[in-house]
Enzyme design. Structure first.
Site, PDB file in Angstrom:
ATOM      1  N   MET A  33       0.808  20.497  39.181  1.00 43.17           N
ATOM      2  CA  MET A  33       0.393  20.937  37.844  1.00 43.17           C
ATOM      3  C   MET A  33      -0.434  19.856  37.155  1.00 43.17           C
ATOM      4  O   MET A  33      -0.027  19.296  36.129  1.00 43.17           O
ATOM      5  CB  MET A  33       1.632  21.288  37.008  1.00 43.17           C
ATOM      6  CG  MET A  33       2.475  22.387  37.614  1.00 43.17           C
ATOM      7  SD  MET A  33       1.557  23.912  37.832  1.00 43.17           S
ATOM      8  CE  MET A  33       1.470  24.449  36.136  1.00 43.17           C
ATOM      9  N   ARG A  34      -1.588  19.615  37.726  1.00 48.42           N
ATOM     10  CA  ARG A  34      -2.421  18.561  37.178  1.00 48.42           C
ATOM     11  C   ARG A  34      -3.852  18.835  37.584  1.00 48.42           C
ATOM     12  O   ARG A  34      -4.114  19.209  38.735  1.00 48.42           O
ATOM     13  CB  ARG A  34      -1.952  17.240  37.791  1.00 48.42           C
ATOM     14  CG  ARG A  34      -2.547  16.047  37.169  1.00 48.42           C
ATOM     15  CD  ARG A  34      -2.085  14.756  37.775  1.00 48.42           C
ATOM     16  NE  ARG A  34      -3.067  13.754  37.393  1.00 48.42           N
ATOM     17  CZ  ARG A  34      -3.054  13.105  36.240  1.00 48.42           C
ATOM     18  NH1 ARG A  34      -2.063  13.274  35.403  1.00 48.42           N
ATOM     19  NH2 ARG A  34      -4.035  12.267  35.938  1.00 48.42           N
TER      20      ARG A  34
ATOM     21  N   LEU B 164      -7.302  17.601  38.684  1.00 49.16           N
ATOM     22  CA  LEU B 164      -7.827  16.402  39.343  1.00 49.16           C
ATOM     23  C   LEU B 164      -9.244  16.119  38.836  1.00 49.16           C
ATOM     24  O   LEU B 164      -9.974  17.033  38.451  1.00 49.16           O
ATOM     25  CB  LEU B 164      -7.829  16.618  40.852  1.00 49.16           C
ATOM     26  CG  LEU B 164      -6.411  16.728  41.438  1.00 49.16           C
ATOM     27  CD1 LEU B 164      -6.421  17.437  42.784  1.00 49.16           C
ATOM     28  CD2 LEU B 164      -5.760  15.353  41.552  1.00 49.16           C
TER      29      LEU B 164
ATOM     30  N   ASN C 265      -5.540  24.521  47.831  1.00 44.90           N
ATOM     31  CA  ASN C 265      -4.524  24.853  46.819  1.00 44.90           C
ATOM     32  C   ASN C 265      -4.069  26.293  47.022  1.00 44.90           C
ATOM     33  O   ASN C 265      -4.818  27.118  47.567  1.00 44.90           O
ATOM     34  CB  ASN C 265      -5.160  24.721  45.424  1.00 44.90           C
ATOM     35  CG  ASN C 265      -4.198  25.049  44.301  1.00 44.90           C
ATOM     36  OD1 ASN C 265      -3.035  24.621  44.306  1.00 44.90           O
ATOM     37  ND2 ASN C 265      -4.655  25.819  43.323  1.00 44.90           N
TER      38      ASN C 265
ATOM     39  N   HIS D 194      -2.860  29.538  44.713  1.00 46.06           N
ATOM     40  CA  HIS D 194      -2.858  30.005  43.324  1.00 46.06           C
ATOM     41  C   HIS D 194      -2.254  31.406  43.281  1.00 46.06           C
ATOM     42  O   HIS D 194      -2.608  32.255  44.105  1.00 46.06           O
ATOM     43  CB  HIS D 194      -4.292  30.029  42.778  1.00 46.06           C
ATOM     44  CG  HIS D 194      -4.348  30.433  41.342  1.00 46.06           C
ATOM     45  ND1 HIS D 194      -4.006  29.577  40.316  1.00 46.06           N
ATOM     46  CD2 HIS D 194      -4.686  31.601  40.755  1.00 46.06           C
ATOM     47  CE1 HIS D 194      -4.136  30.215  39.161  1.00 46.06           C
ATOM     48  NE2 HIS D 194      -4.542  31.441  39.400  1.00 46.06           N
TER      49      HIS D 194
ATOM     50  N   THR E 170     -12.446  22.576  44.173  1.00 42.84           N
ATOM     51  CA  THR E 170     -13.721  22.001  43.740  1.00 42.84           C
ATOM     52  C   THR E 170     -13.529  21.514  42.302  1.00 42.84           C
ATOM     53  O   THR E 170     -12.465  21.753  41.714  1.00 42.84           O
ATOM     54  CB  THR E 170     -14.833  23.076  43.808  1.00 42.84           C
ATOM     55  OG1 THR E 170     -14.433  24.185  43.012  1.00 42.84           O
ATOM     56  CG2 THR E 170     -15.090  23.530  45.246  1.00 42.84           C
TER      57      THR E 170
ATOM     58  N   ASP F  73      -9.655  26.328  39.784  1.00 45.09           N
ATOM     59  CA  ASP F  73      -9.417  27.607  40.490  1.00 45.09           C
ATOM     60  C   ASP F  73     -10.710  28.348  40.837  1.00 45.09           C
ATOM     61  O   ASP F  73     -10.758  29.581  40.844  1.00 45.09           O
ATOM     62  CB  ASP F  73      -8.508  28.531  39.652  1.00 45.09           C
ATOM     63  CG  ASP F  73      -7.161  27.902  39.349  1.00 45.09           C
ATOM     64  OD1 ASP F  73      -6.696  27.072  40.164  1.00 45.09           O
ATOM     65  OD2 ASP F  73      -6.578  28.213  38.299  1.00 45.09           O
TER      66      ASP F  73
ATOM     67  N   GLU G 134       2.935  34.011  49.438  1.00 48.07           N
ATOM     68  CA  GLU G 134       2.441  32.629  49.383  1.00 48.07           C
ATOM     69  C   GLU G 134       2.953  31.837  50.581  1.00 48.07           C
ATOM     70  O   GLU G 134       2.213  31.110  51.241  1.00 48.07           O
ATOM     71  CB  GLU G 134       2.884  31.944  48.078  1.00 48.07           C
ATOM     72  CG  GLU G 134       2.270  32.537  46.831  1.00 48.07           C
ATOM     73  CD  GLU G 134       2.630  31.754  45.572  1.00 48.07           C
ATOM     74  OE1 GLU G 134       2.802  30.527  45.644  1.00 48.07           O
ATOM     75  OE2 GLU G 134       2.738  32.372  44.499  1.00 48.07           O
TER      76      GLU G 134
END
Ligand code: GRF
Length: 195
Positions: free
Chosen positions: A93-94, A96, A110, A112, A144, A148, A177
């Site tokens: 939860m950050r 980048l 990732n 999502h 990227t 998202d 997931e």
């Protein structure tokens, strides 16, 4: 088999996707191995699970650093020390920094909880329900600089059922997931996937 890709997982919470990746990597023919798990929260329950599985872990807190660049530089140092080939974000939860995402471009993925490009950001399940969506799902994508936004690797859909709540929908999607994240990592680690 050629040597396995060295994968680090970054988490902030319970780590169920992390666990799915760890389990997949234990299979002899899987083309990746998990070399460690990092977190931006020292109390993330997933860190204990990772340690119990014999993995190295670290946690870094933003409060230890002057800014986001300094945090991400420290993160890179940790990952380089593990000789990481691929980073999997799993409930990290950050946001980048652009420098970090560019440095790891094509090797940073990732999961999502929505069918991107729908519902970027948080509270995806509640937003899908509020819109009356008939299907919802999850996406594994390259990371990227824009949140998202990166190219999709794999998606899974689930129907939205009458009476669904954000929690019931989340539970149904989480099963997907845990299925597609290891499949997507397998594609990337085996070189099947081009960025
Ligand atoms: C998952 O729903 C994932 O899609 C999202 O955050 C949640 C993390 O759950 N990015 P867990 O920590 O993997 O259990």
């Amino acid at each position: 088999m050629v040597s396995k890709k060295r994968v680090a997982i970054l988490i902030s919470g319970r780590g169920s996707n992390m666990t799915a990746l760890i389990d997949a990597c234990r299979l002899p023919d899987y083309p990746a191995e998990i070399v460690g798990v990092g977190s931006n929260r020292a109390t993330a329950p997933g860190l204990e699970i990772a340690s119990a599985r014999g993995l190295e872990t670290f946690s870094l807190a933003q409060s230890q650093f002057v800014d986001r660049d300094a945090f991400d530089a420290a993160l890179t140092q940790k990952l380089d020390a593990w000789n990481v080939d691929i980073i999997c974000l799993a409930g990290f939860m950050r946001i980048l920094t652009p420098d970090f995402t560019v440095r790891w471009a094509g090797r940073l993925i990732n999961i999502h909880p929505s069918l991107l490009p729908l519902y970027r950001g948080l509270d995806t399940h509640a937003r899908a329900l509020a819109d009356g969506a008939r299907v919802h799902g999850c996406t594994v994508h390259f990371v990227t600089p824009d949140l998202d936004e990166g190219p999709t690797i794999m998606q899974a859909q689930v129907p939205v059922l009458p009476g669904d709540t954000p929690d019931t929908l989340a539970t149904r999607i989480l099963v997907e997931e845990h299925r597609i994240y290891p499949e997507a990592l397998c594609l990337l680690a085996s070189g099947t996937l081009k960025y």
